[in-house]
Design a protein around this motif. Structure first.
Motif, PDB file in Angstrom:
ATOM      1  N   ASP A  64     -56.327  40.054  -1.764  1.00  0.00           N
ATOM      2  CA  ASP A  64     -57.152  39.758  -0.601  1.00  0.00           C
ATOM      3  C   ASP A  64     -57.170  38.247  -0.455  1.00  0.00           C
ATOM      4  O   ASP A  64     -57.715  37.540  -1.306  1.00  0.00           O
ATOM      5  CB  ASP A  64     -58.569  40.306  -0.797  1.00  0.00           C
ATOM      6  CG  ASP A  64     -59.504  40.007   0.363  1.00  0.00           C
ATOM      7  OD1 ASP A  64     -59.132  39.231   1.270  1.00  0.00           O
ATOM      8  OD2 ASP A  64     -60.624  40.541   0.357  1.00  0.00           O
ATOM      9  N   GLU A  65     -56.571  37.751   0.589  1.00  0.00           N
ATOM     10  CA  GLU A  65     -56.406  36.310   0.784  1.00  0.00           C
ATOM     11  C   GLU A  65     -57.726  35.555   0.849  1.00  0.00           C
ATOM     12  O   GLU A  65     -57.775  34.351   0.627  1.00  0.00           O
ATOM     13  CB  GLU A  65     -55.595  36.054   2.050  1.00  0.00           C
ATOM     14  CG  GLU A  65     -55.011  34.664   2.112  1.00  0.00           C
ATOM     15  CD  GLU A  65     -54.022  34.507   3.233  1.00  0.00           C
ATOM     16  OE1 GLU A  65     -54.330  33.767   4.179  1.00  0.00           O
ATOM     17  OE2 GLU A  65     -52.949  35.127   3.172  1.00  0.00           O
ATOM     18  N   SER A  66     -58.814  36.258   1.121  1.00  0.00           N
ATOM     19  CA  SER A  66     -60.109  35.587   1.260  1.00  0.00           C
ATOM     20  C   SER A  66     -60.889  35.519  -0.062  1.00  0.00           C
ATOM     21  O   SER A  66     -62.064  35.177  -0.061  1.00  0.00           O
ATOM     22  CB  SER A  66     -60.948  36.296   2.325  1.00  0.00           C
ATOM     23  OG  SER A  66     -61.292  37.590   1.884  1.00  0.00           O
ATOM     24  N   THR A  67     -60.238  35.830  -1.185  1.00  0.00           N
ATOM     25  CA  THR A  67     -60.918  35.789  -2.477  1.00  0.00           C
ATOM     26  C   THR A  67     -60.294  34.734  -3.392  1.00  0.00           C
ATOM     27  O   THR A  67     -59.137  34.338  -3.213  1.00  0.00           O
ATOM     28  CB  THR A  67     -60.854  37.151  -3.180  1.00  0.00           C
ATOM     29  OG1 THR A  67     -59.485  37.461  -3.451  1.00  0.00           O
ATOM     30  CG2 THR A  67     -61.480  38.250  -2.342  1.00  0.00           C
ATOM     31  N   LEU A  68     -61.058  34.300  -4.370  1.00  0.00           N
ATOM     32  CA  LEU A  68     -60.568  33.275  -5.298  1.00  0.00           C
ATOM     33  C   LEU A  68     -59.310  33.689  -6.065  1.00  0.00           C
ATOM     34  O   LEU A  68     -58.408  32.865  -6.223  1.00  0.00           O
ATOM     35  CB  LEU A  68     -61.668  32.864  -6.274  1.00  0.00           C
ATOM     36  CG  LEU A  68     -62.750  31.967  -5.683  1.00  0.00           C
ATOM     37  CD1 LEU A  68     -63.859  31.748  -6.701  1.00  0.00           C
ATOM     38  CD2 LEU A  68     -62.182  30.647  -5.229  1.00  0.00           C
ATOM     39  N   PRO A  69     -59.193  34.938  -6.549  1.00  0.00           N
ATOM     40  CA  PRO A  69     -57.969  35.280  -7.274  1.00  0.00           C
ATOM     41  C   PRO A  69     -56.687  35.082  -6.449  1.00  0.00           C
ATOM     42  O   PRO A  69     -55.634  34.809  -7.006  1.00  0.00           O
ATOM     43  CB  PRO A  69     -58.164  36.759  -7.644  1.00  0.00           C
ATOM     44  CG  PRO A  69     -59.638  36.914  -7.712  1.00  0.00           C
ATOM     45  CD  PRO A  69     -60.185  36.028  -6.621  1.00  0.00           C
ATOM     46  N   ALA A  70     -56.791  35.182  -5.140  1.00  0.00           N
ATOM     47  CA  ALA A  70     -55.609  34.994  -4.294  1.00  0.00           C
ATOM     48  C   ALA A  70     -55.085  33.566  -4.351  1.00  0.00           C
ATOM     49  O   ALA A  70     -53.936  33.309  -4.023  1.00  0.00           O
ATOM     50  CB  ALA A  70     -55.927  35.380  -2.850  1.00  0.00           C
ATOM     51  N   LYS A  89     -58.388  25.975  -0.356  1.00  0.00           N
ATOM     52  CA  LYS A  89     -58.799  27.360  -0.076  1.00  0.00           C
ATOM     53  C   LYS A  89     -59.964  27.764  -0.981  1.00  0.00           C
ATOM     54  O   LYS A  89     -60.901  28.417  -0.533  1.00  0.00           O
ATOM     55  CB  LYS A  89     -57.625  28.320  -0.284  1.00  0.00           C
ATOM     56  CG  LYS A  89     -56.595  28.269   0.806  1.00  0.00           C
ATOM     57  CD  LYS A  89     -55.467  29.255   0.506  1.00  0.00           C
ATOM     58  CE  LYS A  89     -54.353  29.128   1.514  1.00  0.00           C
ATOM     59  NZ  LYS A  89     -53.218  30.015   1.189  1.00  0.00           N
ATOM     60  N   GLN A  90     -59.899  27.368  -2.253  1.00  0.00           N
ATOM     61  CA  GLN A  90     -60.988  27.690  -3.174  1.00  0.00           C
ATOM     62  C   GLN A  90     -62.295  27.042  -2.704  1.00  0.00           C
ATOM     63  O   GLN A  90     -63.348  27.678  -2.735  1.00  0.00           O
ATOM     64  CB  GLN A  90     -60.661  27.203  -4.586  1.00  0.00           C
ATOM     65  CG  GLN A  90     -59.630  28.026  -5.280  1.00  0.00           C
ATOM     66  CD  GLN A  90     -59.388  27.532  -6.698  1.00  0.00           C
ATOM     67  OE1 GLN A  90     -59.941  26.532  -7.141  1.00  0.00           O
ATOM     68  NE2 GLN A  90     -58.544  28.254  -7.420  1.00  0.00           N
ATOM     69  N   LEU A  91     -62.219  25.798  -2.284  1.00  0.00           N
ATOM     70  CA  LEU A  91     -63.398  25.099  -1.800  1.00  0.00           C
ATOM     71  C   LEU A  91     -63.989  25.803  -0.588  1.00  0.00           C
ATOM     72  O   LEU A  91     -65.207  26.006  -0.504  1.00  0.00           O
ATOM     73  CB  LEU A  91     -63.047  23.645  -1.462  1.00  0.00           C
ATOM     74  CG  LEU A  91     -64.193  22.762  -0.986  1.00  0.00           C
ATOM     75  CD1 LEU A  91     -65.266  22.646  -2.066  1.00  0.00           C
ATOM     76  CD2 LEU A  91     -63.662  21.385  -0.608  1.00  0.00           C
ATOM     77  N   ARG A  92     -63.139  26.208   0.362  1.00  0.00           N
ATOM     78  CA  ARG A  92     -63.615  26.926   1.556  1.00  0.00           C
ATOM     79  C   ARG A  92     -64.276  28.239   1.178  1.00  0.00           C
ATOM     80  O   ARG A  92     -65.335  28.590   1.694  1.00  0.00           O
ATOM     81  CB  ARG A  92     -62.446  27.191   2.514  1.00  0.00           C
ATOM     82  CG  ARG A  92     -62.153  26.050   3.428  1.00  0.00           C
ATOM     83  CD  ARG A  92     -61.199  26.391   4.578  1.00  0.00           C
ATOM     84  NE  ARG A  92     -60.906  27.803   4.739  1.00  0.00           N
ATOM     85  CZ  ARG A  92     -59.661  28.305   4.789  1.00  0.00           C
ATOM     86  NH1 ARG A  92     -58.620  27.536   4.671  1.00  0.00           N
ATOM     87  NH2 ARG A  92     -59.474  29.593   4.976  1.00  0.00           N
ATOM     88  N   ILE A  93     -63.644  29.000   0.285  1.00  0.00           N
ATOM     89  CA  ILE A  93     -64.194  30.287  -0.141  1.00  0.00           C
ATOM     90  C   ILE A  93     -65.552  30.091  -0.804  1.00  0.00           C
ATOM     91  O   ILE A  93     -66.519  30.792  -0.493  1.00  0.00           O
ATOM     92  CB  ILE A  93     -63.204  31.014  -1.083  1.00  0.00           C
ATOM     93  CG1 ILE A  93     -61.953  31.444  -0.308  1.00  0.00           C
ATOM     94  CG2 ILE A  93     -63.872  32.198  -1.772  1.00  0.00           C
ATOM     95  CD1 ILE A  93     -60.785  31.866  -1.192  1.00  0.00           C
TER      96      ILE A  93
END
Length: 103
Positions: A64-70, A89-93
């Motif tokens: 899931d592109e909207s999660t940290l593991p991605a 991306k991590q910061l945005r999430i």
């Protein structure tokens, strides 16, 4: 021994052990239960394998592109630009999750 973390994206779908053996054109060994639940997996290099359901589900999570593991794949890149994009991306999430939590 040293410790390692593996990160890869695989394509997978549920398939019983018996259906996997049929899919590969193999005879089902007498000591295997064809009703065992599992997943057939295909790696980016084309390698195909089957894993029992409990092993697959403990090792793999749905992408899931909207999660940290991605973002993990980008974080281990040797290209600093990809690492930077993954950090962004991590910061945005994290920001979005914190914002929802504070509401």
């Amino acid at each position: 021994m040293k410790q390692y973390i593996g990160i890869k994206v695989v394509a997978a779908r549920p398939m019983t052990r018996g259906d996997y053996n049929i899919f590969r054109g193999w005879q089902i060994p007498a000591d295997e239960d064809p009703a065992d639940e599992g997943y057939v997996m295909k790696y980016e290099n084309g390698h195909v394998q089957w894993l029992p359901k409990d092993m697959f589900e403990s090792d793999y999570k749905e992408y899931d592109e909207s999660t940290l593991p991605a973002t993990a794949i980008g974080m281990v890149s040797s290209d600093y630009k990809e690492c930077f994009q993954a950090e962004y991306k991590q910061l945005r999430i994290r920001y979005e999750k914190l914002k929802r939590m504070r509401q």
